[in-house]
Design an enzyme around this catalytic site. Structure first.
Site, short mmCIF file in Angstrom:
data_model
loop_
_atom_site.label_atom_id
_atom_site.label_comp_id
_atom_site.label_asym_id
_atom_site.label_seq_id
_atom_site.Cartn_x
_atom_site.Cartn_y
_atom_site.Cartn_z
CG HIS A 127 -0.29 -0.16 2.52
ND1 HIS A 127 0.18 -1.39 2.97
CD2 HIS A 127 0.01 0.75 3.48
CE1 HIS A 127 0.73 -1.23 4.17
NE2 HIS A 127 0.65 0.06 4.49
CG PHE A 128 1.60 2.77 -3.06
CD1 PHE A 128 2.93 2.74 -3.44
CD2 PHE A 128 0.78 1.73 -3.43
CE1 PHE A 128 3.42 1.68 -4.19
CE2 PHE A 128 1.25 0.66 -4.18
CZ PHE A 128 2.58 0.63 -4.57
#
Length: 172
Positions: A125-126
């Site tokens: 995830h970013f």
């Protein structure tokens, strides 16, 4: 260490118990969030390959994450369409945050692996973290306390509305 009482975070802390049960079944806390739980889980927007969600334990107010639906720890496992959508959604996050809470800048990136700081290292995830000049002060260093000044629920509603307005404007 000084402790600050924040009863509104109790629901978030309780959510870890359910998250741990979910992860023991081989799925991350981000996997299979049903759309009917979007508001409860702070999902702001769903696209074809990824979704935007608020971080329940933010580094700063407005800390958002772009999460691919496909659970993998490796960036190289993401197809080109997913990588491109990550970038488009990160841009959308920054635009919405600028319009909503006016940060001076952003940190944008991913913690790949536990040693890199990834607390949920099984599902890439970013992070998009809004930053303000002077947002790091003496409290975390001297007081071992981080102060977050925005109401998360209110900010969720504002960001969801702003994202909708931005997307409707891009379709016009």
């Amino acid at each position: 260490m000084r402790k600050m009482y924040s009863p509104w975070r109790e629901a978030y802390m309780e959510s870890f118990k359910e998250a741990k049960k979910h992860e023991t079944r081989g799925k991350s806390v981000f996997a299979d969030i049903p759309p009917e739980e979007d508001e409860e889980r702070y999902v702001l927007h769903r696209a074809e390959k990824c979704f935007i969600i608020m971080n329940l334990y933010p580094y700063n107010c407005g800390h958002l994450m772009v999460v691919p639906y496909r659970q993998t720890p490796d960036f190289s496992d993401l197809d080109n369409e997913t990588r491109l959508e990550v970038m488009h959604l990160a841009d959308l996050c920054m635009e919405a945050l600028k319009k909503t809470i006016s940060p001076h800048g952003f940190n944008f990136g991913a913690n790949l692996g536990k040693v890199a700081g990834g607390s949920i290292d099984s599902h890439i995830h970013f992070h998009i973290v809004p930053r303000w000049e002077g947002d790091t002060n003496f409290m975390p260093v001297v007081g071992d306390t981080k102060v977050l000044s925005n109401d998360m629920r209110r900010l969720y509603l504002q960001l969801r509305e702003t994202i909708g307005v931005i997307l409707r404007g891009k379709k016009a």
